[in-house]
Design a protein around this motif. Structure first.
Motif, mmCIF file in Angstrom:
data_model
loop_
_atom_site.group_PDB
_atom_site.id
_atom_site.type_symbol
_atom_site.label_atom_id
_atom_site.label_comp_id
_atom_site.label_asym_id
_atom_site.label_seq_id
_atom_site.Cartn_x
_atom_site.Cartn_y
_atom_site.Cartn_z
ATOM 1 N N ASP A 54 5.311 -42.913 -4.144
ATOM 2 C CA ASP A 54 4.268 -43.934 -4.201
ATOM 3 C C ASP A 54 4.041 -44.599 -2.850
ATOM 4 O OD1 ASP A 54 3.825 -43.409 -6.833
ATOM 5 O OD2 ASP A 54 4.857 -45.183 -7.601
ATOM 6 N N ARG A 55 5.128 -44.969 -2.178
ATOM 7 C CA ARG A 55 5.002 -45.684 -0.914
ATOM 8 C C ARG A 55 4.247 -44.849 0.125
ATOM 9 N NH1 ARG A 55 4.489 -50.381 1.735
ATOM 10 N NH2 ARG A 55 4.910 -50.047 3.943
ATOM 11 N N GLN A 56 4.613 -43.572 0.239
ATOM 12 C CA GLN A 56 3.944 -42.696 1.203
ATOM 13 C C GLN A 56 2.482 -42.476 0.816
ATOM 14 O OE1 GLN A 56 5.835 -38.883 1.836
ATOM 15 N NE2 GLN A 56 4.039 -38.049 2.888
ATOM 16 N N MET A 57 2.249 -42.296 -0.478
ATOM 17 C CA MET A 57 0.893 -42.074 -0.952
ATOM 18 C C MET A 57 0.008 -43.285 -0.659
ATOM 19 S SD MET A 57 -0.418 -41.462 -4.855
ATOM 20 C CE MET A 57 -2.130 -41.717 -5.293
ATOM 21 N N HIS A 58 0.509 -44.475 -0.917
ATOM 22 C CA HIS A 58 -0.272 -45.687 -0.676
ATOM 23 C C HIS A 58 -0.618 -45.832 0.806
ATOM 24 C CE1 HIS A 58 1.702 -47.489 -4.537
ATOM 25 N NE2 HIS A 58 0.815 -46.551 -4.802
ATOM 26 N N GLU A 59 0.341 -45.507 1.661
ATOM 27 C CA GLU A 59 0.100 -45.582 3.100
ATOM 28 C C GLU A 59 -0.966 -44.570 3.521
ATOM 29 O OE1 GLU A 59 2.660 -45.700 7.266
ATOM 30 O OE2 GLU A 59 3.674 -45.728 5.326
ATOM 31 N N GLU A 60 -0.896 -43.368 2.944
ATOM 32 C CA GLU A 60 -1.878 -42.331 3.259
ATOM 33 C C GLU A 60 -3.267 -42.704 2.735
ATOM 34 O OE1 GLU A 60 -0.408 -38.638 1.769
ATOM 35 O OE2 GLU A 60 1.238 -38.516 3.213
ATOM 36 N N ILE A 61 -3.319 -43.381 1.589
ATOM 37 C CA ILE A 61 -4.609 -43.815 1.036
ATOM 38 C C ILE A 61 -5.287 -44.789 1.999
ATOM 39 C CG2 ILE A 61 -5.669 -45.255 -0.769
ATOM 40 C CD1 ILE A 61 -3.781 -43.933 -2.783
ATOM 41 N N TYR A 62 -4.523 -45.727 2.521
ATOM 42 C CA TYR A 62 -5.093 -46.677 3.483
ATOM 43 C C TYR A 62 -5.544 -45.972 4.750
ATOM 44 C CZ TYR A 62 -4.463 -51.163 1.171
ATOM 45 O OH TYR A 62 -4.603 -52.240 0.322
ATOM 46 N N ASP A 63 -4.757 -45.025 5.223
ATOM 47 C CA ASP A 63 -5.125 -44.308 6.447
ATOM 48 C C ASP A 63 -6.385 -43.472 6.260
ATOM 49 O OD1 ASP A 63 -3.006 -45.379 7.791
ATOM 50 O OD2 ASP A 63 -1.689 -43.639 7.561
ATOM 51 N N LEU A 64 -6.528 -42.892 5.064
ATOM 52 C CA LEU A 64 -7.659 -42.004 4.802
ATOM 53 C C LEU A 64 -8.931 -42.757 4.388
ATOM 54 C CD1 LEU A 64 -5.818 -39.193 2.820
ATOM 55 C CD2 LEU A 64 -7.144 -38.817 4.902
ATOM 56 N N LEU A 65 -8.769 -43.852 3.662
ATOM 57 C CA LEU A 65 -9.923 -44.500 3.036
ATOM 58 C C LEU A 65 -10.212 -45.910 3.551
ATOM 59 C CD1 LEU A 65 -9.193 -43.411 -0.660
ATOM 60 C CD2 LEU A 65 -10.740 -42.316 0.963
ATOM 61 N N GLY A 66 -9.502 -46.351 4.560
ATOM 62 C CA GLY A 66 -9.684 -47.710 5.037
ATOM 63 C C GLY A 66 -10.637 -47.863 6.202
ATOM 64 N N ASN A 67 -11.273 -46.765 6.611
ATOM 65 C CA ASN A 67 -12.097 -46.779 7.822
ATOM 66 C C ASN A 67 -13.587 -46.951 7.550
ATOM 67 O OD1 ASN A 67 -12.838 -46.593 10.474
ATOM 68 N ND2 ASN A 67 -12.627 -44.378 10.617
ATOM 69 N N GLY A 68 -13.998 -46.960 6.295
ATOM 70 C CA GLY A 68 -15.413 -47.072 5.960
ATOM 71 C C GLY A 68 -15.680 -46.571 4.559
ATOM 72 N N ALA A 69 -16.910 -46.763 4.088
ATOM 73 C CA ALA A 69 -17.282 -46.350 2.730
ATOM 74 C C ALA A 69 -17.499 -44.842 2.661
ATOM 75 C CB ALA A 69 -18.544 -47.079 2.295
ATOM 76 N N LEU A 70 -17.051 -44.244 1.573
ATOM 77 C CA LEU A 70 -17.279 -42.811 1.348
ATOM 78 C C LEU A 70 -18.760 -42.536 1.180
ATOM 79 C CD1 LEU A 70 -14.426 -41.901 -1.175
ATOM 80 C CD2 LEU A 70 -14.648 -41.049 1.166
ATOM 81 N N LYS A 71 -19.235 -41.490 1.813
ATOM 82 C CA LYS A 71 -20.633 -41.103 1.676
ATOM 83 C C LYS A 71 -20.825 -40.301 0.390
ATOM 84 C CE LYS A 71 -21.407 -40.912 6.681
ATOM 85 N NZ LYS A 71 -21.774 -40.035 7.819
ATOM 86 N N PRO A 72 -21.999 -40.415 -0.237
ATOM 87 C CA PRO A 72 -22.244 -39.680 -1.490
ATOM 88 C C PRO A 72 -22.038 -38.184 -1.353
ATOM 89 C CG PRO A 72 -23.965 -41.300 -1.141
ATOM 90 C CD PRO A 72 -23.135 -41.290 0.104
ATOM 91 N N GLU A 73 -22.473 -37.619 -0.221
ATOM 92 C CA GLU A 73 -22.315 -36.174 -0.044
ATOM 93 C C GLU A 73 -20.851 -35.781 0.054
ATOM 94 O OE1 GLU A 73 -23.787 -37.973 3.935
ATOM 95 O OE2 GLU A 73 -24.200 -38.154 1.782
ATOM 96 N N THR A 74 -20.033 -36.662 0.653
ATOM 97 C CA THR A 74 -18.594 -36.393 0.738
ATOM 98 C C THR A 74 -17.970 -36.434 -0.649
ATOM 99 O OG1 THR A 74 -18.511 -37.402 2.946
ATOM 100 C CG2 THR A 74 -16.425 -37.154 1.788
ATOM 101 N N VAL A 75 -18.352 -37.432 -1.433
ATOM 102 C CA VAL A 75 -17.813 -37.565 -2.794
ATOM 103 C C VAL A 75 -18.210 -36.365 -3.645
ATOM 104 C CG1 VAL A 75 -17.859 -38.959 -4.898
ATOM 105 C CG2 VAL A 75 -17.818 -40.084 -2.666
ATOM 106 N N ASN A 76 -19.467 -35.954 -3.559
ATOM 107 C CA ASN A 76 -19.937 -34.804 -4.343
ATOM 108 C C ASN A 76 -19.191 -33.531 -3.967
ATOM 109 O OD1 ASN A 76 -21.812 -36.410 -5.642
ATOM 110 N ND2 ASN A 76 -23.465 -35.929 -4.226
ATOM 111 N N GLU A 77 -19.020 -33.309 -2.660
ATOM 112 C CA GLU A 77 -18.321 -32.109 -2.194
ATOM 113 C C GLU A 77 -16.856 -32.142 -2.604
ATOM 114 O OE1 GLU A 77 -17.889 -29.600 1.997
ATOM 115 O OE2 GLU A 77 -19.117 -31.416 1.929
ATOM 116 N N LEU A 78 -16.270 -33.333 -2.528
ATOM 117 C CA LEU A 78 -14.871 -33.492 -2.891
ATOM 118 C C LEU A 78 -14.661 -33.241 -4.381
ATOM 119 C CD1 LEU A 78 -12.182 -34.287 -1.556
ATOM 120 C CD2 LEU A 78 -12.637 -36.640 -2.243
ATOM 121 N N MET A 79 -15.535 -33.792 -5.213
ATOM 122 C CA MET A 79 -15.411 -33.586 -6.660
ATOM 123 C C MET A 79 -15.595 -32.125 -7.021
ATOM 124 S SD MET A 79 -14.515 -36.242 -8.297
ATOM 125 C CE MET A 79 -14.812 -35.551 -9.920
#
Length: 588
Positions: free
Chosen positions: A100-125
């Motif tokens: 959990d601790r590592q995952m939470h840190e990675e979530i902040y590193d990956l998702l803390g820099n700005g809002a996800l774009k719709p095209e990124t979300v669609n491609e990711l899903m």
């Protein structure tokens, strides 16, 4: 890890290959560079920047994809086996590669820099749902656990040495990216919320997942706490940075979400997409819902009192039993919406589209429905006391047994409408189109009908006590058994009208057009018919005691053999009296 590194290496190779053809060799002299056209130099710089941006975007997407995958992998290297479990609590025997601790840190590193774009979300899903190595339910549970902790402020309230938003902010600052502590925290939490909403929406359509992935952004309601306020706190926290921040980042991902019993009073959700969402029994009083898309949404029992829903899309929405009192719905689209038994008391529905909407038993007391489209709507048993329906389109609308007492229907189109047993007493019907309407047993007492069109209408058994119908078009109307006692019908057009067995005691027909009208069996005692056109009319078996026929046109009129004429006045000045009648009355 080796696979990831090889992908990054391939992206770097492509990047170098793309820009090498546009960049000048390092050995090029200053003179050579100086003669290069300025436009080409700028174009090359833009191309290089575009390639750099693409590289960064691709690298980020690869990192995000790999992280989501590894968060669901056990230490053995195999995807966790969850079986048929439906609870969000992970079994104790699960030993995951990323804690959990590592995952939470990675979530902040990956998702803390700005809002996800719709095209990124669609491609990711698309990658998530097609990837065989990712267990969506496990990913959902882990992200949901992070979301719950984030909502409670666990991460931003951490100690200085253990504050994940602060650590991410410092890492970004080292890359010359200036973001505040709250910005990092808000971006991270909202991006996780977006992923959870998308997973929930996908799972709803999958029988094998719908019981395992159910997301409540505002927490699941229980009997002890009817409303849940978690989502409202998130909206207010997000909007502390900038008004409308939540709506602009998350608004487009709210469709199909579960917001049942959520407390969202005063929330700013302008332009949000709630298509197909469940907002039943939610509280949205005083909320700013301008331009929101609620099409197909479930808002049954919801409280939207005093909310701003101007220009909102509510087509096909379920608003049965909802509280919409004093709500601003001007310019909204409510076509085919279910508003049965809804409270729309004093609501602003001006210029709204309510065609084919179900408003049966709705309370529209003093509501503003001016210029509203209500064609083919169901307003049966609705309360419209004092409502403003001027210039509204009510063609083919069902208004059976509705209460329209003192309503303003001036200039409205009620052609082909059904108003059986409807209360239209003291209603303003100036220049209203009621042609071909069905008003059987309707109450039009003291109604203002000047300039109204009632041609071909069916008014069997209708009441017109004290009504003013002077100059009204009633041609070919059906008024048999109707009570028109004391009604003013001077200059009205009743040609071809059916007034058989009607009660016309003291009715004013002066100068009315009764050509070819059927008045057989009617009670015309004391009626005023001076100057009326009774040509080709049928007065057989009518009661004419005390009626005034002075200057009336009686050409080719039909009367009964045992007609009583003793107390009829004005026969001496009537014109075109049939010869047979003259002989019978001794007028020759």
């Amino acid at each position: 890890m080796s696979t990831y590194l090889s992908q990054v290496w391939q992206l770097l190779r492509n990047y170098v290959r793309d820009i090498s053809s546009q960049e000048m060799p390092k050995t090029t002299s200053v003179e050579t560079e100086a003669v290069l056209p300025l436009g080409k130099s700028i174009k090359a710089d833009k191309s290089v920047k575009f390639a750099q941006d693409n590289l960064q975007s691709d690298l980020y997407f690869q990192r995000l994809q790999e992280s989501l995958k590894k968060w669901t992998i056990s230490k053995s290297g195999l995807t966790s086996k969850i079986g048929d479990q439906t609870s969000g609590t992970l079994p104790s025997e699960f030993c995951l590669r990323v804690g959990d601790r590592q995952m939470h840190e990675e979530i902040y590193d990956l998702l803390g820099n700005g809002a996800l774009k719709p095209e990124t979300v669609n491609e990711l899903m698309e990658l998530l749902v097609t990837g065989k190595k990712i267990r969506l339910e496990l990913l959902f549970w882990r992200l949901e656990d992070f979301y719950r902790r984030w909502c409670q402020g666990e991460f931003i309230d951490g100690t200085l040495d253990d504050n994940l938003p602060q650590k991410t902010r410092l890492k970004l600052a080292a890359q010359n990216i200036a973001l505040g502590l709250r910005q990092v925290d808000i971006y991270t939490g909202l991006n996780v919320l977006i992923l959870l909403l998308e997973l929930h929406r996908y799972a709803k359509e999958r029988d094998e997942l719908k019981q395992k992935i159910t997301f409540y952004p505002s927490t699941q309601p229980d009997t002890d706490n009817f409303f849940t306020s978690q989502l409202l706190r998130i909206i207010n926290y997000s909007d502390a940075l900038e008004i409308g921040n939540f709506s602009s980042i998350v608004g487009q991902f709210l469709k199909g979400g579960n917001f049942r019993n959520a407390y969202l009073g005063d929330a700013n959700l302008t332009g949000a997409d709630f298509r197909g969402a469940d907002l039943s029994h939610a509280y949205l009083g005083d909320a700013n819902l301008t331009g929101v898309n609620f099409s197909g949404a479930n808002l049954s029992g919801a409280n939207l009192g005093d909310a701003n829903l101007s220009s909102a899309n509510l087509t096909g929405a379920n608003l049965s039993g909802a509280d919409l009192s004093s709500t601003n719905l001007s310019g909204a689209n409510l076509s085919c919406a279910n508003l049965s038994r809804a409270d729309l008391n004093r609501a602003d529905l001006s210029s709204t589209n309510l065609s084919r909407a179900d408003l049966s038993h709705a309370d529209l007391n003093r509501a503003d429905l001016s210029s509203t489209n209500l064609s083919h709507a169901d307003l049966s048993n609705a309360i419209l006391f004092g409502a403003n329906l001027s210039e509204a389109n009510l063609s083919s609308t069902n208004l059976n047994h509705a209460d329209l007492c003192r309503a303003d229907l001036s200039g409205a189109d009620l052609s082909h409408a059904i108003l059986n047993g409807t209360n239209l007493s003291d209603t303003i019907l100036f220049s209203t189109n009621l042609s071909n309407a069905i008003l059987v047993a309707a109450d039009l007492s003291y109604a203002k009908l000047n300039g109204a069109k009632l041609n071909n209408a069916k008014l069997n058994g209708a009441m017109f006590l004290g009504a003013d119908l002077s100059g009204v078009d009633l041609s070919r109307v059906t008024l048999n058994d109707a009570d028109l006692s004391g009604v003013i019908l001077s200059d009205a057009d009743l040609s071809g009208a059916d007034l058989t067995d009607a009660i016309l005691f003291g009715t004013d027909f002066s100068y009315a057009n009764l050509n070819s009208a059927n008045l057989s069996g009617s009670n015309l005692s004391g009626a005023i018919l001076n100057g009326a056109d009774l040509s080709h009319s049928n007065l057989s078996y009518a009661i004419l005691g005390g009626a005034d026929l002075s200057d009336a046109n009686m050409e080719k009129m039909t009367w009964g053999k045992k007609q009583q004429w003793e107390d009829v006045r004005g026969l001496q000045t009537a014109v075109n009296v049939p010869e047979a009648l003259k002989e019978e009355l001794g007028l020759n």
